[in-house]
Design an enzyme around this catalytic site. Sequence first.
Site, PDB file in Angstrom:
ATOM      1  N   ASP A 197      -9.996   2.431   2.478  1.00 56.27           N
ATOM      2  CA  ASP A 197     -10.093   1.830   3.821  1.00 56.27           C
ATOM      3  C   ASP A 197     -10.872   2.724   4.799  1.00 56.27           C
ATOM      4  O   ASP A 197     -11.666   2.235   5.611  1.00 56.27           O
ATOM      5  CB  ASP A 197      -8.689   1.573   4.397  1.00 56.27           C
ATOM      6  CG  ASP A 197      -8.038   0.330   3.796  1.00 56.27           C
ATOM      7  OD1 ASP A 197      -8.770  -0.568   3.330  1.00 56.27           O
ATOM      8  OD2 ASP A 197      -6.794   0.256   3.789  1.00 56.27           O
TER       9      ASP A 197
ATOM     10  N   LYS B 218       0.807  -1.237   0.000  1.00 56.54           N
ATOM     11  CA  LYS B 218       0.000   0.000   0.000  1.00 56.54           C
ATOM     12  C   LYS B 218       0.836   1.280   0.000  1.00 56.54           C
ATOM     13  O   LYS B 218       0.453   2.263  -0.614  1.00 56.54           O
ATOM     14  CB  LYS B 218      -0.943   0.011   1.209  1.00 56.54           C
ATOM     15  CG  LYS B 218      -2.057  -1.022   1.132  1.00 56.54           C
ATOM     16  CD  LYS B 218      -2.990  -0.868   2.314  1.00 56.54           C
ATOM     17  CE  LYS B 218      -3.996  -1.978   2.395  1.00 56.54           C
ATOM     18  NZ  LYS B 218      -4.931  -1.841   3.508  1.00 56.54           N
TER      19      LYS B 218
HETATM   20  P1  NDP Z   1       0.552  -3.249  10.571  1.00 59.40           P
HETATM   21  O1  NDP Z   1       1.488  -4.400  10.593  1.00 59.40           O
HETATM   22  O2  NDP Z   1       0.913  -2.027   9.802  1.00 59.40           O
HETATM   23  O3  NDP Z   1       0.282  -2.784  12.102  1.00 59.40           O
HETATM   24  C1  NDP Z   1       0.070  -3.739  13.115  1.00 59.40           C
HETATM   25  C2  NDP Z   1      -0.398  -3.052  14.390  1.00 59.40           C
HETATM   26  O4  NDP Z   1      -0.677  -4.070  15.362  1.00 59.40           O
HETATM   27  C3  NDP Z   1       0.642  -2.133  15.038  1.00 59.40           C
HETATM   28  O5  NDP Z   1       0.002  -1.070  15.686  1.00 59.40           O
HETATM   29  C4  NDP Z   1       1.304  -3.076  16.041  1.00 59.40           C
HETATM   30  O6  NDP Z   1       1.894  -2.414  17.144  1.00 59.40           O
HETATM   31  C5  NDP Z   1       0.115  -3.852  16.534  1.00 59.40           C
HETATM   32  N1  NDP Z   1       0.496  -5.124  17.139  1.00 59.40           N
HETATM   33  C6  NDP Z   1       0.933  -6.242  16.493  1.00 59.40           C
HETATM   34  N2  NDP Z   1       1.194  -7.217  17.392  1.00 59.40           N
HETATM   35  C7  NDP Z   1       0.904  -6.698  18.610  1.00 59.40           C
HETATM   36  C8  NDP Z   1       0.975  -7.213  19.952  1.00 59.40           C
HETATM   37  N3  NDP Z   1       1.393  -8.475  20.184  1.00 59.40           N
HETATM   38  N4  NDP Z   1       0.606  -6.407  20.965  1.00 59.40           N
HETATM   39  C9  NDP Z   1       0.167  -5.139  20.737  1.00 59.40           C
HETATM   40  N5  NDP Z   1       0.106  -4.586  19.506  1.00 59.40           N
HETATM   41  C10 NDP Z   1       0.466  -5.355  18.455  1.00 59.40           C
HETATM   42  O7  NDP Z   1      -0.826  -3.854  10.103  1.00 59.40           O
HETATM   43  P2  NDP Z   1      -2.095  -3.077   9.481  1.00 59.40           P
HETATM   44  O8  NDP Z   1      -2.188  -1.736  10.125  1.00 59.40           O
HETATM   45  O9  NDP Z   1      -2.077  -3.145   8.012  1.00 59.40           O
HETATM   46  O10 NDP Z   1      -3.298  -4.016   9.977  1.00 59.40           O
HETATM   47  C11 NDP Z   1      -3.717  -3.999  11.322  1.00 59.40           C
HETATM   48  C12 NDP Z   1      -4.992  -4.774  11.492  1.00 59.40           C
HETATM   49  O11 NDP Z   1      -6.043  -4.191  10.736  1.00 59.40           O
HETATM   50  C13 NDP Z   1      -4.878  -6.228  10.994  1.00 59.40           C
HETATM   51  O12 NDP Z   1      -5.474  -7.038  11.959  1.00 59.40           O
HETATM   52  C14 NDP Z   1      -5.676  -6.260   9.720  1.00 59.40           C
HETATM   53  O13 NDP Z   1      -6.301  -7.522   9.567  1.00 59.40           O
HETATM   54  C15 NDP Z   1      -6.720  -5.191   9.991  1.00 59.40           C
HETATM   55  N6  NDP Z   1      -7.241  -4.624   8.742  1.00 59.40           N
HETATM   56  C16 NDP Z   1      -8.550  -4.857   8.430  1.00 59.40           C
HETATM   57  C17 NDP Z   1      -9.102  -4.367   7.268  1.00 59.40           C
HETATM   58  C18 NDP Z   1     -10.519  -4.660   6.947  1.00 59.40           C
HETATM   59  O14 NDP Z   1     -10.964  -4.358   5.838  1.00 59.40           O
HETATM   60  N7  NDP Z   1     -11.280  -5.203   7.884  1.00 59.40           N
HETATM   61  C19 NDP Z   1      -8.317  -3.547   6.319  1.00 59.40           C
HETATM   62  C20 NDP Z   1      -6.931  -3.354   6.738  1.00 59.40           C
HETATM   63  C21 NDP Z   1      -6.436  -3.884   7.918  1.00 59.40           C
HETATM   64  P3  NDP Z   1       3.492  -2.103  17.207  1.00 59.40           P
HETATM   65  O15 NDP Z   1       3.679  -0.844  16.408  1.00 59.40           O
HETATM   66  O16 NDP Z   1       3.735  -1.959  18.644  1.00 59.40           O
HETATM   67  O17 NDP Z   1       4.190  -3.291  16.576  1.00 59.40           O
END
Ligand code: NDP
Length: 272
Positions: free
Chosen positions: A89, A53
């Site tokens: 989104d 993206k």
């Molecule tokens: P990214 O990888 O960019 O971000 C992941 C996020 O999750 C970060 O804020 C990260 O925090 C956090 N995270 C991951 N593991 C943990 C943990 N163990 N404890 C606390 N925080 C955690 O992913 P995206 O932003 O692209 O996607 C995020 C979510 O949104 C996904 O679950 C995805 O499925 C969902 N999504 C849903 C869509 C829909 O249409 N329904 C569309 C797009 C996304 P940190 O910075 O601390 O690592």
Amino acid sequence: MHNAALRAMGKGDPRFREWRYQRFEISEEDLEEALETLLRKGFLGVNLTIPHKVRAVSLVDHIDATAEQLGAVNTLQRAPDGWIGFNTDGYGIEKAIRQELGVDLAGTTVIQLGAGGAARAVAVKCLQAGCRELWIGNRDPSRLNELLRLLEMEWGGRCPIHGFDLTQPPPTLPSTGLLINVTSLGLKPEDPSPIALERFSDALCVYDSTYGNPHNRLLADARDRGMRCADGLSMLVWQGVRALEIWSGAEVPADVMRRAAEEALHTRLSRG
Ligand code: NDP
């Protein structure tokens, strides 16, 4: 879900009978070449997901204002001289929250968990829609601060924006409003909840953007407390509806897409 919609749209407009939505797995290093190939081969549009993206922003020939502000595109439309980039989104989550929870982002206190790629689109949509205040919690402080800095540049002074450490939520965190999970916690059944719900009032509404695991810890806890809640399937459907509207310029049957997405998920879950 797109092909189900196209079949339905083809009944009223023969143009869509020839349209097909196909899935390709493209590695990061092949994205530029893939986009050139898809253009040359006559594709009308493209959806992009993780990890493409952000990189695609520098590969499109034109970009719409919201996608540029977000620094991320998930939908490309063919133009005479190349690709135009969009981001659907934010549209998807706003529609989903209104439809599933009956909540309008305007005037609502939003507590957002997560500061990754999708979180950026969600935060900007909340601010664009005129939320009352926005609280963003994240585990990694550097990612959180980067997002806060970006948002403050554009929205600072217009809407209160607060950051917090997701591992230690502050006592000042509001106890009601709308909680949106945009962390990836909840994708797997064994994931813990990203935040304990005991601290909130039962009037809190919970939207979990993860999908495919509607009984995850966060949603199960919310249901136990009688909170209004929904998983992210509706966001997936609405961002897809908007993309198909952009490509077709026609009315898109959201209900058909929703049913197709539910059926696909059901099949996947029943296969284990
Ligand atoms: P990214 O990888 O960019 O971000 C992941 C996020 O999750 C970060 O804020 C990260 O925090 C956090 N995270 C991951 N593991 C943990 C943990 N163990 N404890 C606390 N925080 C955690 O992913 P995206 O932003 O692209 O996607 C995020 C979510 O949104 C996904 O679950 C995805 O499925 C969902 N999504 C849903 C869509 C829909 O249409 N329904 C569309 C797009 C996304 P940190 O910075 O601390 O690592």
